[in-house]
Scaffold this motif. Structure first.
Motif, short mmCIF file in Angstrom:
data_model
loop_
_atom_site.label_atom_id
_atom_site.label_comp_id
_atom_site.label_asym_id
_atom_site.label_seq_id
_atom_site.Cartn_x
_atom_site.Cartn_y
_atom_site.Cartn_z
N THR A 57 -96.44 -71.14 -57.67
CA THR A 57 -95.46 -70.27 -57.00
C THR A 57 -96.12 -68.97 -56.50
OG1 THR A 57 -94.94 -69.35 -59.15
CG2 THR A 57 -93.46 -71.09 -58.32
N HIS A 58 -97.15 -68.52 -57.24
CA HIS A 58 -97.84 -67.28 -56.86
C HIS A 58 -99.32 -67.55 -56.65
CE1 HIS A 58 -94.19 -65.63 -58.60
NE2 HIS A 58 -94.48 -64.50 -57.98
N PHE A 59 -99.92 -66.76 -55.78
CA PHE A 59 -101.36 -66.88 -55.59
C PHE A 59 -102.10 -66.01 -56.59
CE2 PHE A 59 -100.45 -68.20 -51.09
CZ PHE A 59 -101.05 -69.44 -51.21
N VAL B 209 -107.87 -63.85 -56.13
CA VAL B 209 -108.94 -64.34 -55.25
C VAL B 209 -108.36 -65.15 -54.09
CG1 VAL B 209 -109.43 -66.44 -56.61
CG2 VAL B 209 -111.20 -65.47 -55.19
N GLN B 210 -107.27 -65.84 -54.36
CA GLN B 210 -106.68 -66.69 -53.32
C GLN B 210 -106.00 -65.86 -52.24
OE1 GLN B 210 -104.29 -69.01 -55.97
NE2 GLN B 210 -106.00 -70.32 -56.57
N HIS B 211 -105.21 -64.86 -52.64
CA HIS B 211 -104.51 -64.11 -51.58
C HIS B 211 -105.42 -63.14 -50.83
CE1 HIS B 211 -103.85 -60.33 -53.76
NE2 HIS B 211 -103.39 -61.01 -54.79
N PHE C 281 -115.95 -77.24 -64.99
CA PHE C 281 -115.08 -78.24 -65.61
C PHE C 281 -113.74 -77.60 -65.99
CE2 PHE C 281 -114.02 -80.39 -69.78
CZ PHE C 281 -113.42 -81.48 -69.17
N ASP C 282 -112.67 -78.21 -65.49
CA ASP C 282 -111.34 -77.63 -65.69
C ASP C 282 -110.43 -78.64 -66.37
OD1 ASP C 282 -109.25 -75.59 -65.07
OD2 ASP C 282 -108.42 -77.24 -63.90
N LEU C 283 -110.01 -78.32 -67.59
CA LEU C 283 -109.11 -79.20 -68.33
C LEU C 283 -107.97 -78.33 -68.85
CD1 LEU C 283 -108.90 -82.14 -69.21
CD2 LEU C 283 -109.99 -81.51 -71.34
N THR D 20 -114.41 -67.09 -64.47
CA THR D 20 -114.09 -68.51 -64.65
C THR D 20 -112.57 -68.69 -64.71
OG1 THR D 20 -114.30 -68.14 -67.01
CG2 THR D 20 -116.19 -69.09 -65.89
N GLY D 21 -112.10 -69.78 -64.14
CA GLY D 21 -110.68 -70.12 -64.21
C GLY D 21 -109.78 -69.24 -63.36
N SER D 22 -110.35 -68.55 -62.38
CA SER D 22 -109.53 -67.62 -61.58
C SER D 22 -109.02 -68.27 -60.29
CB SER D 22 -110.34 -66.37 -61.25
OG SER D 22 -111.50 -66.73 -60.53
N GLY D 23 -109.24 -69.58 -60.13
CA GLY D 23 -108.67 -70.30 -58.98
C GLY D 23 -109.52 -70.28 -57.73
N LYS D 24 -110.82 -70.30 -57.90
CA LYS D 24 -111.71 -70.25 -56.72
C LYS D 24 -111.62 -71.53 -55.89
CE LYS D 24 -115.37 -69.12 -59.28
NZ LYS D 24 -114.82 -68.68 -60.57
N THR D 25 -111.36 -72.67 -56.56
CA THR D 25 -111.37 -73.95 -55.82
C THR D 25 -110.31 -73.95 -54.71
OG1 THR D 25 -111.96 -74.93 -57.93
CG2 THR D 25 -111.43 -76.45 -56.15
N LEU D 26 -109.10 -73.52 -55.06
CA LEU D 26 -108.05 -73.50 -54.03
C LEU D 26 -108.36 -72.50 -52.93
CD1 LEU D 26 -104.50 -73.82 -55.65
CD2 LEU D 26 -105.75 -75.46 -54.26
N ASP E 252 -120.37 -74.54 -54.30
CA ASP E 252 -119.63 -74.14 -55.50
C ASP E 252 -120.65 -74.00 -56.64
OD1 ASP E 252 -117.48 -73.42 -56.99
OD2 ASP E 252 -116.67 -75.44 -57.23
N GLU E 253 -120.39 -73.09 -57.54
CA GLU E 253 -121.37 -72.75 -58.59
C GLU E 253 -122.70 -72.43 -57.92
OE1 GLU E 253 -120.20 -72.26 -61.43
OE2 GLU E 253 -118.33 -73.38 -61.27
N ALA E 254 -122.63 -71.54 -56.93
CA ALA E 254 -123.76 -71.32 -56.03
C ALA E 254 -125.05 -70.94 -56.75
CB ALA E 254 -123.40 -70.25 -55.02
N GLY F 141 -115.87 -69.96 -70.69
CA GLY F 141 -114.86 -69.98 -69.62
C GLY F 141 -114.19 -71.32 -69.42
N ARG F 142 -114.59 -72.35 -70.20
CA ARG F 142 -113.86 -73.63 -70.10
C ARG F 142 -112.49 -73.50 -70.77
NH1 ARG F 142 -115.27 -74.26 -66.23
NH2 ARG F 142 -116.68 -72.54 -66.43
N ALA F 143 -112.33 -72.50 -71.63
CA ALA F 143 -111.01 -72.24 -72.24
C ALA F 143 -110.51 -70.91 -71.67
CB ALA F 143 -111.15 -72.15 -73.75
N GLY F 144 -109.24 -70.63 -71.88
CA GLY F 144 -108.66 -69.37 -71.39
C GLY F 144 -108.66 -69.31 -69.87
N ARG F 145 -108.27 -70.43 -69.23
CA ARG F 145 -108.30 -70.49 -67.76
C ARG F 145 -106.92 -70.31 -67.16
NH1 ARG F 145 -112.83 -72.67 -65.92
NH2 ARG F 145 -111.96 -73.78 -64.12
N ALA F 146 -106.89 -69.85 -65.95
CA ALA F 146 -105.66 -69.71 -65.16
C ALA F 146 -104.58 -68.94 -65.92
CB ALA F 146 -105.15 -71.10 -64.74
#
Ligand SMILES: Nc1ncnc2c1ncn2[C@@H]1O[C@H](COP(=O)(O)OP(=O)(O)OP(=O)(O)O)[C@@H](O)[C@H]1O
Length: 546
Positions: free
Chosen positions: A162-164, A167-169, A500-502, A196-202, A311-313, A525-530
């Motif tokens: 629902t919200h960006f 980094v996305q907006h 890796f995002d789970l 990590t987990g801040s939504g860079k992929t989208l 990605d993961e430059a 950063g694999r935990a505590g994401r988004a």
């Protein structure tokens, strides 16, 4: 034996009258001593005149120009150093100077302190666009970006977004705008460094899907390079999710399927046109697999490439697998697309623009030398605002301001090396987390620790252990069983430490201490994401701790 001359020579007592036998020897010694004294005086005279000359020269220089004051200081310093050396030579090495009077060339130079050269960051890196890394209390809804197509907004809502995220907006409108300009305004490259987990992929998936959705003929226009196969599959899934509202086609080249299968998804031979046609618009690949296809797939062409996402430059740059960038550039140059051509108006208006490079990482290097290998075109840098001013810096990689997400709780446990397996067992048993990722530093350890944990958790309900081995078949099976929730403890190396995002991963345990701060940051950063809560625990051997 007559010891008197020797006694005299080494300065003991008053000389006695010489006997007849020793008279000749003692006069010879006296002559020698006199010669030594004479040489000494000569040397002192030489040093004094040299000093005098230099002082006079210095005074002249001072008078001549004030601006050369630095030079004079340096000389003075050299002079004092010379004096110290001379004194040392006179005190300790008198005999050496008298005997040889050698000047050791470069001796002075090696003793000079080497000044440390400070790294000079390029302007774009020194002045980044700062983005908040905070994922709570989001204010920008998916309807607030007028540039974004309605279909994509609907799709986002359908996926529960629902919200960006910040980094996305910031990045999505910027990318959309950069591609909407006339062709002579080449799109600037972008570097994004967010936690990590801040939504860079989208942040790169959405603008690419929107920019390519109205294409007529399929050509590979976007290439996404990632470090490992699992990450390629993950990014491929995100693209698949958002292209179903378009007729775009995305292909994943990672080795998960056979080479022939991948080739058939990429190109087909048209009997009518008598040439190869592209079947894909977007390709997600690992660096190694890309090189394989560039070399062995007939008709595989990147000549229409508009976006090159890395990605993961920092990892991809560091491990230039099979020199993928070199092969890619050679491929692009063959159609007259040089890395950075001379920037004249004519050049920019008539030449096909190079692909826009988009670099994403949580630990993007700020080492200009490393970034230079990518030949970025007028890059823009998006970095996050770090709340803590005392964040760690990874000197080896030039990565600054390393921070973990706010939602992540971090702990470390000091333990004896022999007791580590028991500590791990205790933590997993008492923590009772749904899913745990355990990191070790080598593949051999992955296997041995997995065997040990399986033995320890024998008979425990909901505690099934899998391992990310090097054998491809096992690797896929174990990884899928962990992702699907059939097993809830996965022992792995740092191969799975990035990207890796789970969603349901609750805890990350570093059984072996990570070897660098940025490695820790990616693991944790694999935990505590988004914006979700997570726990990261590191077992520190007592020896290291002390
Ligand atoms: N706006 C959003 N609202 C809610 N969840 C989101 C949003 N954007 C992304 N996510 C979710 O956040 C998670 C992390 O996103 P993503 O994998 O893109 O992070 P990342 O910044 O690439 O992390 P890393 O640096 O570890 O690769 C994903 O599960 C994704 O679905």
């Amino acid at each position: 034996m007559n010891v008197h001359p020797l006694f005299c020579r080494y300065g003991g007592g008053d000389p006695k009258p010489e006997t007849d036998k020793s008279a000749a020897k003692s006069s010879h010694l006296q002559r020698l001593l006199a010669k030594i004294e004479e040489n000494k005086q000569k040397l002192e005279g030489l040093v004094k005149t040299k000093k005098k000359k230099e002082e006079e020269k210095l005074e002249k220089e001072q008078e001549q120009s004030k601006s050369s004051s630095k030079k004079v200081k340096k000389r003075k310093r050299d002079q004092t150093e010379q004096e110290v050396q001379d004194n040392n030579a006179q005190n300790g090495g008198e005999e050496k100077d008298i005997a040889g009077q050698f000047t050791v060339l470069g001796d002075n130079f090696s003793k000079q302190k080497k000044t440390k050269v400070a790294a000079v960051l390029p302007y774009w890196m020194k002045n980044p666009s700062i983005i908040s890394g905070f994922l709570k209390n989001l204010t920008v809804t998916v309807h607030d970006l007028p540039q974004l197509d309605k279909d994509i907004v609907k799709k986002l809502e359908k996926n529960g977004i629902t919200h960006f995220f910040p980094v996305q907006h910031e990045v999505i409108p910027w990318l959309l705008e950069s591609q909407s300009k006339p062709p002579q305004f080449w799109a600037r490259d972008v570097c994004v460094c967010m936690p990590t987990g801040s939504g860079k992929t989208l942040a790169f998936v959405l603008p690419i899907v929107q920019a390519l959705r109205n294409r007529f003929i399929p050509h590979i226009r976007a290439l996404v390079v990632v470090p490992i196969k699992e990450l390629a599959t993950q990014v491929h899934k995100v693209f698949l999710d958002y292209i179903d509202i378009t007729d775009l086609r995305v292909v994943c080249l990672s080795g998960a399927e056979s080479f022939e299968n991948e080739q058939s998804q990429l190109v087909r031979y048209s009997e009518v046109d008598k040439k190869f046609c592209s079947c894909a618009d977007i390709v997600v690949t690992t660096a190694g697999r890309l090189v394989d296809h560039l070399q062995a797939t007939p008709g595989f062409s990147l000549h229409h490439l508009k976006y090159l996402v890395i990605d993961e430059a920092d990892r991809v740059i560091e491990r230039m697998h099979n020199d993928w960038l070199y092969h890619l550039e050679r491929h692009l140059i063959s159609v007259d697309m040089r890395k950075v051509p001379p920037l004249t108006v004519r050049e920019m208006a008539y030449r096909q623009p190079p692909p826009q490079k988009l670099l994403f990482s949580a630990t993007l290097t700020s080492d200009p030398e490393k970034l230079q290998t990518l030949g970025l075109f007028r890059p823009t840098y998006f970095a996050y605002e770090s709340k803590n001013s005392e964040n760690a810096t990874d000197e080896s990689s030039g990565v600054k301001n390393l921070t973990t997400p706010d939602e992540l709780s971090e702990y470390w446990v000091a333990c004896d090396i022999a007791m580590k397996p028991l500590y791990l067992y205790h933590l997993i048993k008492e923590g009772d987390w749904k899913t745990v990722l355990v990191f070790v530093n080598s593949l051999e350890k992955v296997h041995s620790l997995a065997i040990l944990l399986r033995f320890m958790f024998q008979g425990h309900k909901n505690k099934s252990v899998s391992e990310l081995s090097s054998i491809s078949k096992h690797r896929d099976r174990c990884f899928n069983s962990f992702v699907s929730g059939h097993s809830n403890i996965l022992v792995t190396t740092d191969a799975l430490g990035r990207g890796f995002d789970l969603a349901h991963l609750e805890c990350v345990i570093s059984y072996d201490c990570p070897l660098a701060p940025r490695v820790y940051l990616h693991r944790a950063g694999r935990a505590g994401r988004a914006g979700r809560e997570g726990i990261a625990i590191t077992l520190v051997e007592t020896v290291r701790h002390l």
